[in-house]
Design an enzyme around this catalytic site. Structure first.
Site, PDB file in Angstrom:
ATOM      1  N   ASP A   1      12.870  26.684  46.570  1.00 45.26           N
ATOM      2  CA  ASP A   1      14.079  25.859  46.627  1.00 45.26           C
ATOM      3  C   ASP A   1      14.443  25.678  48.090  1.00 45.26           C
ATOM      4  O   ASP A   1      14.536  26.667  48.832  1.00 45.26           O
ATOM      5  CB  ASP A   1      15.213  26.568  45.868  1.00 45.26           C
ATOM      6  CG  ASP A   1      16.415  25.657  45.695  1.00 45.26           C
ATOM      7  OD1 ASP A   1      16.801  24.978  46.676  1.00 45.26           O
ATOM      8  OD2 ASP A   1      16.965  25.629  44.591  1.00 45.26           O
TER       9      ASP A   1
ATOM     10  N   ASP B   1      16.692  14.050  44.228  1.00 43.73           N
ATOM     11  CA  ASP B   1      17.476  14.064  42.991  1.00 43.73           C
ATOM     12  C   ASP B   1      18.932  13.718  43.311  1.00 43.73           C
ATOM     13  O   ASP B   1      19.507  14.264  44.268  1.00 43.73           O
ATOM     14  CB  ASP B   1      17.409  15.451  42.334  1.00 43.73           C
ATOM     15  CG  ASP B   1      16.010  15.761  41.807  1.00 43.73           C
ATOM     16  OD1 ASP B   1      15.238  14.804  41.583  1.00 43.73           O
ATOM     17  OD2 ASP B   1      15.683  16.952  41.630  1.00 43.73           O
TER      18      ASP B   1
ATOM     19  N   GLU C   1       8.753   5.556  44.716  1.00 43.79           N
ATOM     20  CA  GLU C   1       8.931   4.255  45.375  1.00 43.79           C
ATOM     21  C   GLU C   1       8.096   3.191  44.675  1.00 43.79           C
ATOM     22  O   GLU C   1       8.561   2.074  44.445  1.00 43.79           O
ATOM     23  CB  GLU C   1       8.506   4.389  46.846  1.00 43.79           C
ATOM     24  CG  GLU C   1       8.781   3.155  47.685  1.00 43.79           C
ATOM     25  CD  GLU C   1       8.522   3.434  49.170  1.00 43.79           C
ATOM     26  OE1 GLU C   1       8.210   4.592  49.527  1.00 43.79           O
ATOM     27  OE2 GLU C   1       8.628   2.489  49.953  1.00 43.79           O
TER      28      GLU C   1
HETATM   29  N1  SAM Z   1       9.418  12.725  46.715  1.00 46.76           N
HETATM   30  C1  SAM Z   1       8.745  12.356  45.477  1.00 46.76           C
HETATM   31  C2  SAM Z   1       8.674  10.853  45.347  1.00 46.76           C
HETATM   32  O1  SAM Z   1       9.389  10.154  46.086  1.00 46.76           O
HETATM   33  O2  SAM Z   1       7.886  10.373  44.509  1.00 46.76           O
HETATM   34  C3  SAM Z   1       9.418  13.017  44.262  1.00 46.76           C
HETATM   35  C4  SAM Z   1      10.821  12.574  43.950  1.00 46.76           C
HETATM   36  S1  SAM Z   1      11.573  13.499  42.611  1.00 46.76           S
HETATM   37  C5  SAM Z   1      12.866  12.488  42.079  1.00 46.76           C
HETATM   38  C6  SAM Z   1      12.443  14.782  43.477  1.00 46.76           C
HETATM   39  C7  SAM Z   1      11.633  16.040  43.631  1.00 46.76           C
HETATM   40  O3  SAM Z   1      12.376  16.928  44.456  1.00 46.76           O
HETATM   41  C8  SAM Z   1      11.389  16.760  42.316  1.00 46.76           C
HETATM   42  O4  SAM Z   1      10.012  17.070  42.201  1.00 46.76           O
HETATM   43  C9  SAM Z   1      12.245  18.029  42.425  1.00 46.76           C
HETATM   44  O5  SAM Z   1      11.688  19.122  41.741  1.00 46.76           O
HETATM   45  C10 SAM Z   1      12.279  18.250  43.934  1.00 46.76           C
HETATM   46  N2  SAM Z   1      13.458  18.984  44.388  1.00 46.76           N
HETATM   47  C11 SAM Z   1      14.748  18.705  44.092  1.00 46.76           C
HETATM   48  N3  SAM Z   1      15.577  19.588  44.671  1.00 46.76           N
HETATM   49  C12 SAM Z   1      14.795  20.447  45.375  1.00 46.76           C
HETATM   50  C13 SAM Z   1      15.065  21.585  46.180  1.00 46.76           C
HETATM   51  N4  SAM Z   1      16.317  22.037  46.358  1.00 46.76           N
HETATM   52  N5  SAM Z   1      14.025  22.236  46.746  1.00 46.76           N
HETATM   53  C14 SAM Z   1      12.755  21.810  46.549  1.00 46.76           C
HETATM   54  N6  SAM Z   1      12.430  20.728  45.788  1.00 46.76           N
HETATM   55  C15 SAM Z   1      13.441  20.057  45.209  1.00 46.76           C
END
Ligand code: SAM
Length: 216
Positions: free
Chosen positions: A97, A119, A197
């Site tokens: 995280d 997110d 994207e």
């Molecule tokens: N960056 C990628 C893309 O643009 O295709 C994935 C986008 S996805 C909506 C967001 C990703 O961020 C998810 O895989 C989620 O598990 C990860 N994520 C969200 N909060 C996080 C955190 N605090 N630490 C690490 N990863 C995180």
């Protein structure tokens, strides 16, 4: 992403040579040059998902070291599978995280941070979990070099407006900003598409992007 419970993903991650083992993460701070075996700049993507963006960036820029950070094992597994098909020496992964990011990079150790389609955490009470929030900007302030920059892309206008409003109180400013990246000739130069994207621009959603730093 409905990939959170793939059986065996934790075991694959624990044995993968591309992932820094969890028990070794705390020892990485200040040692990334040693880990990569060179003095090249370090760029990180926080919330990399299945890793399309960072894998492409690492292939196109062998003189830069990349670290992809992802919270969920089953999503990270997809990024590992890309590395198994095409191994890149300048790319490593951390399953963690990002709240703990200042524990794995030393002060000023990172040259660039990418946030892609983070997110949205739409409820107000969850605002501090948003990766471009002032709470996270304070963490990035520690690990990013003085002249380092952060790039953020999203199709979520509410999240982007929130992110822009967070800049000034956190001591950052935008050197470039667009609300329609794919029609912005300058900011589109060298753009590498992420999985999200491709999906959302394919649905016709405009993509917002900013490039920020702490330089005035
Ligand atoms: N960056 C990628 C893309 O643009 O295709 C994935 C986008 S996805 C909506 C967001 C990703 O961020 C998810 O895989 C989620 O598990 C990860 N994520 C969200 N909060 C996080 C955190 N605090 N630490 C690490 N990863 C995180």
């Amino acid at each position: 992403m409905r990939l959170r419970n793939i059986t065996g993903s934790r075991e694959v991650i624990a044995e993968s040579p591309y992932v820094i083992r969890e028990e070794l993460q705390a020892g990485c701070a200040g040692r990334w040059k040693e880990i990569f075996g060179n003095d090249n700049p370090v760029h990180i993507e926080i919330g990399m998902g299945k890793g399309k963006f960072i894998h492409t960036m690492a292939r196109e820029n062998p003189e830069i070291n990349y670290v992809g950070i992802e919270k969920y094992s089953s999503v990270l597994l997809r990024a590992i599978q890309k590395m198994e098909k095409e191994e890149l020496p300048n790319l490593k992964f951390l399953r963690m995280d990002a709240e703990g990011i200042t524990g794995v990079f030393a002060q000023g150790e990172v040259d660039r941070i990418y946030l892609n389609f983070s997110d949205p955490w739409p409820k107000d009470r969850h605002a501090k979990r948003r990766l471009p929030s002032r709470e996270f900007l304070a963490r990035y302030d520690v690990i990013l070099k003085k002249r380092g920059r952060l790039e953020f892309k999203t199709d979520n206008r509410a999240l982007f407006d929130f992110a822009v409003d967070e800049l000034e109180p956190a001591g950052w400013s935008a050197s470039a900003i667009t609300y329609d990246l794919h029609h912005d000739k300058d900011m589109m130069q060298g753009n590498v598409m992420t999985e999200y994207e491709e999906k959302f621009s394919g649905m016709g959603n405009p993509i917002c992007k900013y490039v920020i730093s702490r330089e005035k």
